[in-house]
Design a protein around this motif. Structure first.
Motif, mmCIF file in Angstrom:
data_model
loop_
_atom_site.group_PDB
_atom_site.id
_atom_site.type_symbol
_atom_site.label_atom_id
_atom_site.label_comp_id
_atom_site.label_asym_id
_atom_site.label_seq_id
_atom_site.Cartn_x
_atom_site.Cartn_y
_atom_site.Cartn_z
ATOM 1 N N ALA A 2 0.836 -1.202 0.000
ATOM 2 C CA ALA A 2 0.000 0.000 0.000
ATOM 3 C C ALA A 2 0.871 1.253 0.000
ATOM 4 C CB ALA A 2 -0.925 -0.008 1.215
ATOM 5 N N SER A 3 1.933 1.250 0.839
ATOM 6 C CA SER A 3 2.808 2.426 0.886
ATOM 7 C C SER A 3 3.463 2.655 -0.463
ATOM 8 C CB SER A 3 3.891 2.245 1.944
ATOM 9 O OG SER A 3 3.338 1.780 3.125
ATOM 10 N N PHE B 244 0.991 4.078 -2.852
ATOM 11 C CA PHE B 244 0.734 5.469 -2.487
ATOM 12 C C PHE B 244 1.871 6.368 -2.970
ATOM 13 C CE2 PHE B 244 0.497 9.128 0.346
ATOM 14 C CZ PHE B 244 -0.857 9.373 0.354
ATOM 15 N N LEU C 246 -5.801 6.861 -3.537
ATOM 16 C CA LEU C 246 -6.976 6.488 -2.743
ATOM 17 C C LEU C 246 -7.079 4.970 -2.631
ATOM 18 C CD1 LEU C 246 -9.726 8.966 -3.971
ATOM 19 C CD2 LEU C 246 -8.384 9.046 -1.899
ATOM 20 N N CYS D 272 -4.789 3.684 -0.096
ATOM 21 C CA CYS D 272 -5.373 3.859 1.236
ATOM 22 C C CYS D 272 -6.344 2.720 1.536
ATOM 23 C CB CYS D 272 -6.111 5.184 1.325
ATOM 24 S SG CYS D 272 -5.084 6.602 1.075
ATOM 25 N N ALA E 103 -4.469 -0.369 2.506
ATOM 26 C CA ALA E 103 -3.948 -0.257 3.871
ATOM 27 C C ALA E 103 -5.064 -0.447 4.886
ATOM 28 C CB ALA E 103 -3.285 1.108 4.053
ATOM 29 N N LEU E 104 -6.215 0.152 4.621
ATOM 30 C CA LEU E 104 -7.328 0.035 5.562
ATOM 31 C C LEU E 104 -7.774 -1.407 5.704
ATOM 32 C CD1 LEU E 104 -9.372 3.161 4.497
ATOM 33 C CD2 LEU E 104 -8.542 2.698 6.784
ATOM 34 N N PHE F 122 -5.153 -3.414 7.649
ATOM 35 C CA PHE F 122 -5.232 -3.133 9.090
ATOM 36 C C PHE F 122 -6.478 -3.770 9.681
ATOM 37 C CE2 PHE F 122 -2.423 0.718 8.481
ATOM 38 C CZ PHE F 122 -1.392 0.214 9.257
ATOM 39 N N SER F 123 -7.567 -3.756 8.921
ATOM 40 C CA SER F 123 -8.802 -4.349 9.399
ATOM 41 C C SER F 123 -8.600 -5.832 9.695
ATOM 42 C CB SER F 123 -9.884 -4.144 8.342
ATOM 43 O OG SER F 123 -11.097 -4.669 8.761
ATOM 44 N N ARG F 124 -7.876 -6.522 8.818
ATOM 45 C CA ARG F 124 -7.568 -7.938 9.016
ATOM 46 C C ARG F 124 -6.685 -8.123 10.251
ATOM 47 N NH1 ARG F 124 -6.007 -12.667 9.276
ATOM 48 N NH2 ARG F 124 -5.813 -14.140 7.553
ATOM 49 N N GLY G 65 -12.137 -0.829 9.247
ATOM 50 C CA GLY G 65 -11.341 -0.493 8.079
ATOM 51 C C GLY G 65 -12.050 -0.850 6.780
ATOM 52 N N TRP H 250 -6.029 -13.931 13.452
ATOM 53 C CA TRP H 250 -7.468 -14.038 13.263
ATOM 54 C C TRP H 250 -8.174 -14.273 14.592
ATOM 55 C CZ3 TRP H 250 -10.110 -12.283 9.534
ATOM 56 C CH2 TRP H 250 -11.401 -12.713 9.295
ATOM 57 N N ALA I 162 -6.207 12.744 -0.335
ATOM 58 C CA ALA I 162 -5.616 11.408 -0.359
ATOM 59 C C ALA I 162 -4.605 11.254 0.780
ATOM 60 C CB ALA I 162 -4.948 11.148 -1.701
ATOM 61 N N LEU J 90 -6.498 10.735 3.924
ATOM 62 C CA LEU J 90 -7.045 9.383 4.031
ATOM 63 C C LEU J 90 -5.954 8.382 4.412
ATOM 64 C CD1 LEU J 90 -9.581 7.687 3.731
ATOM 65 C CD2 LEU J 90 -8.926 7.239 1.398
ATOM 66 N N PHE J 91 -4.755 8.549 3.860
ATOM 67 C CA PHE J 91 -3.682 7.622 4.238
ATOM 68 C C PHE J 91 -3.328 7.813 5.713
ATOM 69 C CE2 PHE J 91 0.504 5.520 3.832
ATOM 70 C CZ PHE J 91 0.080 4.388 3.164
ATOM 71 N N ALA K 236 -5.824 5.918 7.623
ATOM 72 C CA ALA K 236 -5.523 4.484 7.602
ATOM 73 C C ALA K 236 -4.436 4.155 8.617
ATOM 74 C CB ALA K 236 -5.102 4.064 6.196
ATOM 75 N N TYR L 198 -5.732 4.422 12.150
ATOM 76 C CA TYR L 198 -6.580 3.260 12.408
ATOM 77 C C TYR L 198 -5.705 2.049 12.678
ATOM 78 C CZ TYR L 198 -9.506 -0.748 11.332
ATOM 79 O OH TYR L 198 -10.130 -1.953 11.372
ATOM 80 N N GLY L 199 -4.645 1.900 11.918
ATOM 81 C CA GLY L 199 -3.738 0.796 12.166
ATOM 82 C C GLY L 199 -3.083 0.912 13.529
#
Lengths: 99, 567
Positions: free
Chosen positions: A10-11, A14, A38, A41, A44-45, A48-50, A57, B28, B244, B247-248, B251, B254-255
């Protein structure tokens, strides 16, 4: 596979998008690079959600898709109207207001 | 199949059957808990009524565009917008009277929105500024009539190519872009949410909801359409670029925290979260994620307030956009963006203030100095006001850096004072015209004070307020902000602020001297006589400037009461 790898990807995406915005001259291509940012992003979301095991996310990723679609509508309208009046979509030609 | 049987599929029993599948994924494990019943969200409609009214009216405005005959659209749209903004303001006042801004403040809509003092104060400011801006949008007496139809500042048909036959046909048919009213309402709706956003998702969506209509509004000028379209493209590309980054940043935060709610992130920043899952130790509380994420989000917000080094778009967009839109953008966007910046720094990142304060120090100093110094070289009145708005962003940042309750209330007061002066000043710019539309070049303003003393005097009042001369709202605002900054331990910043105020005063006074003490040119511009709409906008600007300058105490007290964020 370790989800952290997706963060590196993702980075990277970006950074590619941001570089494209800075060096490309065609407004449409610049805009596509912003879309790439976008989507980076989003990746990445979701990664992170996983990792966190909650859904926030992924929900944000859905919202981002909708926002990106709305942005396309507005952005293409503006870029096309600029192109029709100048016959060029280059961001360098749009310089009526330079000092 | 009964409901319990369906449910049992999702309990731990169901998962243990496939344990082997997931066994390798320790990550998980956090998700492998029984899925609880999902309750329908509780929305406190009365608490978010101001936003709902404005957005609802914007949707109605779209329907008006579709179904109301072209002839009467303008009046219906204007009526709808004014009613919506006034009733939304009444709703804000009702909430404040209920004590929602002080003792009863809280979180609404499942944690998405905060209803507290700063949110309500800024929402009220945005609604009033929006109302006055809608008046300037609706002005139809400045341009000469085209083919017997009154025209406003917006293109007859935005889709037609400038100078083409289709454009002439549209002008001849008397088309007007009445879509500007719903667009403005959508923008105001987003701005109402922006300073109240209490999680990062709401922050991002609100940012886009108010930015997208603004991009379009910038492209709709009736005169100088090429410049207007150019301004819109620049604003759009840079705005999308900065969102953008925002938004990053979202993210990454959030991480870092595993949640997007402001309070949740603040807990992780403060280190007060007790039971962190070992699986998450790699990300949760990872300082690199926090620092980079916070920096990226700040970048997105600083772009919106127009702080150096993210100010590049400001002069071009302010110059190219239709002047009523410029006034609206300069005032309302700044209010909304500073509200969001304050909430982010004071609610989410207070635990990080030893990291962000030095950065913001630098940004504030560069913003104040560069805005003031570059403004001296400008020859276009709209560009000059753009650089002045950059300098003002620096002054407001000085108040933000204070990190005290006084810092919050002084910023609130400054935003209230600044927004009305800005709208008034840009409304005056729309009045000074020559054959090509607005005469924005400074040389054309020479001797304006001899030709139309009243307009020049009003503009002089606004310029003095920008400069922060005593007895105007600008002085009261600057004094409050600098006092808060000095008490918050940013004394050096105040010194820089005063120096750049002095530099800025030079070019404001220069315009006043130009207007009153130089000979008018024979082929100079004329001053249009506006309708009561623009007169109201300018009158409100002068009234607020003088009232906040002569008797600021009531409003300072109001800002003081409002200056506490809920968490």
């Amino acid at each position: 596979m370790n989800p952290v790898n997706y963060l590196y990807l993702a980075s990277l995406l970006f950074a590619i998008g941001a570089t494209g915005v800075l060096i490309r001259r065609n407004a449409i291509v610049v805009f596509m690079c912003i879309e790439l940012m976008l989507n980076a992003c989003n990746l990445a979301l979701v990664a992170f959600s996983r990792m966190h095991g909650n859904l926030d996310g992924q929900i944000i990723a859905f919202f981002t898709m909708v926002v990106a679609a709305a942005e396309v509508v507005v952005g293409l309208a503006i870029i096309v109207s600029l192109f029709r009046s100048r016959h060029s979509a280059s961001v360098d030609d749009a310089s009526l207001m330079k000092l | 199949m009964s409901a319990t049987a369906v449910h049992s599929l999702w309990t731990t029993d169901g998962l243990s059957a496939s344990d082997g599948l997931w066994a390798h994924g320790g990550l998980w494990a956090a998700a492998a808990e029984p899925v609880a019943k999902i309750d329908s969200p509780q929305i406190e409609y009365s608490l978010i009524a101001p936003t709902l009214i404005v957005i609802g009216a914007a949707v109605l405005g779209i329907l008006v565009e579709a179904f109301v005959p072209r002839r009467s659209r303008y009046y219906v749209q204007l009526f709808l917008s004014v009613v919506a903004l006034v009733s939304a303001f009444a709703a804000v006042v009702a909430l404040a009277a209920d004590g929602r801004g002080t003792t009863e403040s809280g979180i609404a809509a499942m944690g998405a929105l905060a209803v507290d003092g700063p949110a309500l104060f800024l929402q009220g400011t945005i609604l009033l500024a929006g109302l006055v801006s809608v008046f300037t949008f609706a002005e139809r007496r400045l341009d000469p009539e085209a083919h017997g139809n009154r025209v406003d500042s917006f293109a007859a048909q935005a889709a037609s190519v400038p100078g083409s036959e289709s454009e002439q046909a549209a002008v001849k048919a008397g088309f007007t872009t009445t879509e500007v009213f719903p667009l403005a309402l959508f923008a105001i709706g987003g701005m109402l949410v922006f300073p109240a956003a209490n999680d990062l998702l709401t922050l991002f969506i609100a940012l886009e909801v108010f930015s997208l209509p603004l991009y379009l509004l910038c492209a709709l000028a009736r005169r100088k359409r090429l410049m207007s379209q150019e301004a819109a493209v620049k604003y759009f590309l840079l705005g999308a670029f900065s969102s953008a980054f925002l938004l990053f940043g979202i993210a990454l935060l959030y991480g870092y925290a595993g949640t997007v709610s402001y309070a949740g992130i603040a807990d992780v920043v403060d280190g007060t979260v007790q039971n962190v899952t070992p699986a998450l130790a790699g990300t949760m509380g990872n300082d690199a994620l926090l620092l980079v994420g916070a920096a990226l989000i700040l970048m997105g917000l600083l772009f919106k307030v127009g702080a150096v080094p993210f100010h590049m778009w400001t002069p071009d967009v302010y110059q190219g956009a239709p002047t009523p839109v410029t006034g609206f953008m300069a005032a309302a966007t700044k209010v909304a963006a500073f509200g969001a910046l304050l909430r982010l720094l004071y609610v989410v990142l207070p635990g990080l203030r030893w990291d962000w304060r030095p950065v913001m120090w630098g940004v504030a100093i560069v913003t104040m100095l560069l805005g003031a110094i570059v403004a001296i070289t400008q020859t276009d009145i709209k560009r000059l006001l753009a650089y002045s708005s950059i300098a003002h962003a620096g002054f407001i940042l000085a108040g933000v850096i204070a990190t005290t309750p006084d810092g919050i209330s002084s910023v609130l007061f400054y935003l209230l004072a600044y927004s009305f002066v800005t709208i008034g000043a840009f409304a005056v710019v729309t009045l000074v015209r020559d054959a090509g539309g607005e005469a924005t070049h400074l040389s054309k303003w020479a001797g304006l004070g001899r030709r139309s003393p009243l307009v020049a005097a009003v503009f002089a009042v606004f310029l003095l307020a920008f400069a922060g001369i005593p007895l105007t709202s600008g002085f009261a605002g600057k004094f409050a902000v600098f006092k808060a900054a000095a008490e918050g331990g940013a004394g050096a910043l105040v010194v820089v602020g005063v120096i750049s105020s002095a530099i800025a005063a030079f070019f404001y006074i220069r315009v006043i001297v130009l207007m009153f003490f130089s000979e008018p040119k024979p082929e100079g511009p004329t001053v249009a006589v506006p309708s009561p709409l623009t007169m109201t906008a300018i009158g409100v600007g002068v009234a607020v400037t003088l009232v906040l300058g002569l008797a600021p105490q009531y409003f300072l007290d109001l800002a003081n009461q409002a200056g506490v964020f809920v968490r």
